[in-house]
Design a protein around this motif. Structure first.
Motif, PDB file in Angstrom:
ATOM      1  N   LEU A   1     -23.917  27.881 -37.907  1.00  0.00           N
ATOM      2  CA  LEU A   1     -22.360  27.755 -36.789  1.00  0.00           C
ATOM      3  C   LEU A   1     -22.014  28.300 -36.049  1.00  0.00           C
ATOM      4  O   LEU A   1     -22.810  29.682 -36.447  1.00  0.00           O
ATOM      5  CB  LEU A   1     -21.976  27.559 -37.617  1.00  0.00           C
ATOM      6  N   LYS A   2     -21.405  28.234 -35.025  1.00  0.00           N
ATOM      7  CA  LYS A   2     -21.343  29.188 -33.364  1.00  0.00           C
ATOM      8  C   LYS A   2     -19.240  29.239 -34.156  1.00  0.00           C
ATOM      9  O   LYS A   2     -18.325  28.351 -34.216  1.00  0.00           O
ATOM     10  CB  LYS A   2     -21.910  28.774 -32.828  1.00  0.00           C
ATOM     11  N   PRO A   3     -18.911  30.610 -33.139  1.00  0.00           N
ATOM     12  CA  PRO A   3     -17.804  30.174 -33.213  1.00  0.00           C
ATOM     13  C   PRO A   3     -17.644  29.131 -32.200  1.00  0.00           C
ATOM     14  O   PRO A   3     -15.909  28.398 -32.967  1.00  0.00           O
ATOM     15  CB  PRO A   3     -17.192  31.483 -32.246  1.00  0.00           C
TER      16      PRO A   3
ATOM     17  N   GLN B   1      -8.075  11.283 -40.947  1.00  0.00           N
ATOM     18  CA  GLN B   1      -6.974  12.660 -40.389  1.00  0.00           C
ATOM     19  C   GLN B   1      -7.519  13.625 -40.163  1.00  0.00           C
ATOM     20  O   GLN B   1      -7.113  14.371 -39.423  1.00  0.00           O
ATOM     21  CB  GLN B   1      -6.986  12.412 -40.839  1.00  0.00           C
ATOM     22  N   GLY B   2      -9.529  13.938 -39.960  1.00  0.00           N
ATOM     23  CA  GLY B   2      -9.915  15.051 -39.838  1.00  0.00           C
ATOM     24  C   GLY B   2      -9.416  16.259 -40.917  1.00  0.00           C
ATOM     25  O   GLY B   2      -9.108  16.337 -41.451  1.00  0.00           O
ATOM     26  N   THR B   3     -10.790  17.411 -40.521  1.00  0.00           N
ATOM     27  CA  THR B   3     -10.632  18.304 -41.836  1.00  0.00           C
ATOM     28  C   THR B   3     -11.384  19.940 -40.471  1.00  0.00           C
ATOM     29  O   THR B   3     -11.888  19.445 -39.746  1.00  0.00           O
ATOM     30  CB  THR B   3     -11.451  18.748 -42.276  1.00  0.00           C
ATOM     31  N   GLN B   4     -10.558  20.642 -41.034  1.00  0.00           N
ATOM     32  CA  GLN B   4     -10.310  21.702 -40.381  1.00  0.00           C
ATOM     33  C   GLN B   4     -11.942  22.288 -40.439  1.00  0.00           C
ATOM     34  O   GLN B   4     -12.295  23.012 -41.567  1.00  0.00           O
ATOM     35  CB  GLN B   4      -9.251  22.943 -39.994  1.00  0.00           C
ATOM     36  N   VAL B   5     -12.328  23.273 -39.733  1.00  0.00           N
ATOM     37  CA  VAL B   5     -13.690  23.731 -39.657  1.00  0.00           C
ATOM     38  C   VAL B   5     -13.641  24.794 -38.574  1.00  0.00           C
ATOM     39  O   VAL B   5     -13.556  24.946 -37.315  1.00  0.00           O
ATOM     40  CB  VAL B   5     -15.205  23.133 -39.101  1.00  0.00           C
ATOM     41  N   THR B   6     -13.645  26.226 -39.498  1.00  0.00           N
ATOM     42  CA  THR B   6     -13.698  27.478 -38.257  1.00  0.00           C
ATOM     43  C   THR B   6     -14.459  29.085 -38.271  1.00  0.00           C
ATOM     44  O   THR B   6     -15.016  28.423 -39.687  1.00  0.00           O
ATOM     45  CB  THR B   6     -12.576  28.597 -38.574  1.00  0.00           C
ATOM     46  N   VAL B   7     -14.932  28.866 -37.570  1.00  0.00           N
ATOM     47  CA  VAL B   7     -16.186  29.939 -37.740  1.00  0.00           C
ATOM     48  C   VAL B   7     -15.706  30.887 -36.780  1.00  0.00           C
ATOM     49  O   VAL B   7     -15.324  31.071 -35.923  1.00  0.00           O
ATOM     50  CB  VAL B   7     -17.565  29.332 -37.001  1.00  0.00           C
ATOM     51  N   SER B   8     -15.949  32.206 -37.940  1.00  0.00           N
ATOM     52  CA  SER B   8     -15.407  33.357 -37.450  1.00  0.00           C
ATOM     53  C   SER B   8     -15.795  34.060 -38.172  1.00  0.00           C
ATOM     54  O   SER B   8     -16.009  34.181 -40.085  1.00  0.00           O
ATOM     55  CB  SER B   8     -14.051  33.142 -37.797  1.00  0.00           C
ATOM     56  N   SER B   9     -15.760  35.454 -37.912  1.00  0.00           N
ATOM     57  CA  SER B   9     -15.991  36.575 -38.910  1.00  0.00           C
ATOM     58  C   SER B   9     -15.178  37.993 -40.081  1.00  0.00           C
ATOM     59  O   SER B   9     -14.866  38.644 -40.750  1.00  0.00           O
ATOM     60  CB  SER B   9     -17.123  37.295 -38.483  1.00  0.00           C
TER      61      SER B   9
ATOM     62  N   GLY C   1     -14.389  18.740 -46.628  1.00  0.00           N
ATOM     63  CA  GLY C   1     -16.160  19.637 -46.786  1.00  0.00           C
ATOM     64  C   GLY C   1     -15.956  21.008 -45.793  1.00  0.00           C
ATOM     65  O   GLY C   1     -16.535  21.453 -45.358  1.00  0.00           O
ATOM     66  N   GLY C   2     -14.536  20.776 -45.131  1.00  0.00           N
ATOM     67  CA  GLY C   2     -13.800  21.735 -43.862  1.00  0.00           C
ATOM     68  C   GLY C   2     -13.534  23.124 -45.073  1.00  0.00           C
ATOM     69  O   GLY C   2     -13.476  23.434 -46.000  1.00  0.00           O
ATOM     70  N   GLY C   3     -13.455  23.773 -44.008  1.00  0.00           N
ATOM     71  CA  GLY C   3     -13.084  25.229 -44.528  1.00  0.00           C
ATOM     72  C   GLY C   3     -13.831  27.027 -43.340  1.00  0.00           C
ATOM     73  O   GLY C   3     -14.101  26.275 -42.416  1.00  0.00           O
ATOM     74  N   LEU C   4     -13.313  27.825 -43.915  1.00  0.00           N
ATOM     75  CA  LEU C   4     -13.772  28.577 -42.903  1.00  0.00           C
ATOM     76  C   LEU C   4     -14.973  29.039 -43.204  1.00  0.00           C
ATOM     77  O   LEU C   4     -15.227  29.606 -44.317  1.00  0.00           O
ATOM     78  CB  LEU C   4     -12.520  30.412 -43.330  1.00  0.00           C
ATOM     79  N   VAL C   5     -16.420  29.216 -42.321  1.00  0.00           N
ATOM     80  CA  VAL C   5     -17.343  30.082 -42.209  1.00  0.00           C
ATOM     81  C   VAL C   5     -17.665  31.115 -41.392  1.00  0.00           C
ATOM     82  O   VAL C   5     -17.150  31.453 -40.420  1.00  0.00           O
ATOM     83  CB  VAL C   5     -18.200  28.683 -42.294  1.00  0.00           C
ATOM     84  N   GLN C   6     -18.486  31.923 -42.048  1.00  0.00           N
ATOM     85  CA  GLN C   6     -18.863  33.098 -41.266  1.00  0.00           C
ATOM     86  C   GLN C   6     -20.213  32.521 -40.019  1.00  0.00           C
ATOM     87  O   GLN C   6     -20.896  31.775 -39.764  1.00  0.00           O
ATOM     88  CB  GLN C   6     -19.681  34.013 -41.629  1.00  0.00           C
ATOM     89  N   PRO C   7     -20.071  33.020 -38.649  1.00  0.00           N
ATOM     90  CA  PRO C   7     -21.031  32.485 -37.736  1.00  0.00           C
ATOM     91  C   PRO C   7     -22.625  33.081 -38.423  1.00  0.00           C
ATOM     92  O   PRO C   7     -22.918  33.967 -38.907  1.00  0.00           O
ATOM     93  CB  PRO C   7     -20.917  34.063 -36.511  1.00  0.00           C
ATOM     94  N   GLY C   8     -23.273  31.747 -37.816  1.00  0.00           N
ATOM     95  CA  GLY C   8     -24.734  31.530 -38.476  1.00  0.00           C
ATOM     96  C   GLY C   8     -24.842  30.929 -39.888  1.00  0.00           C
ATOM     97  O   GLY C   8     -25.555  30.526 -40.260  1.00  0.00           O
ATOM     98  N   GLY C   9     -23.568  30.737 -40.827  1.00  0.00           N
ATOM     99  CA  GLY C   9     -23.458  29.557 -41.712  1.00  0.00           C
ATOM    100  C   GLY C   9     -23.382  28.156 -41.661  1.00  0.00           C
ATOM    101  O   GLY C   9     -23.325  28.226 -40.733  1.00  0.00           O
TER     102      GLY C   9
END
Length: 120
Positions: free
Chosen positions: A87-89, A112-120, A8-16
């Motif tokens: 979500l916040k950076p 093993q983990g899942t990467q979550v990246t919060v970035s615009s 379920g991890g991934g790239l999401v914008q701040p506030g998402g």
């Protein structure tokens, strides 16, 4: 041996929002207290939240995520969830689920983990 697999991890914008899942197999009943922890680049592990997956009790949150993240579990499906809102950076990290015998956040097994990246 107990296995835990996050997704379920991934790239999401701040506030998402994102929802993480963790499926488990093996000796789940012996390690009923499940937690989410994370590790940001260059930092140590940070405990986020935990609960007893079979009765949903002993639900706890770190101050850094209280009010934004919600932990839940399905004992029949042996699946743990983490709903993450606003979500916040600084939430950018690898997120792990873990299983243990006590509600104090200590664990015996970790995925093993899942990467979550919060970035615009």
């Amino acid at each position: 041996q107990m296995q835990l697999v996050e997704s379920g991890g991934g790239l999401v914008q701040p506030g998402g929002s994102l929802t993480l899942s963790c499926t488990t197999s093996g000796f789940t009943s012996r390690f009923p207290y499940m937690s989410w922890i994370r590790q940001a680049p260059g930092k140590g592990q940070e405990w986020l939240s935990s609960l007893n997956i079979f009765d949903g009790r002993n639900k706890k949150y770190a101050d850094s995520v209280k009010g934004r993240f919600t932990i839940s579990g399905d004992g029949l499906k042996n699946t743990l969830y983490l709903q993450m809102n606003s979500l916040k950076p600084e939430d950018t990290a690898v997120y792990y689920c873990a299983a243990g015998r006590s509600a104090d956040g200590n664990y015996n097994y970790r995925g093993q983990g899942t990467q979550v990246t919060v970035s615009s």
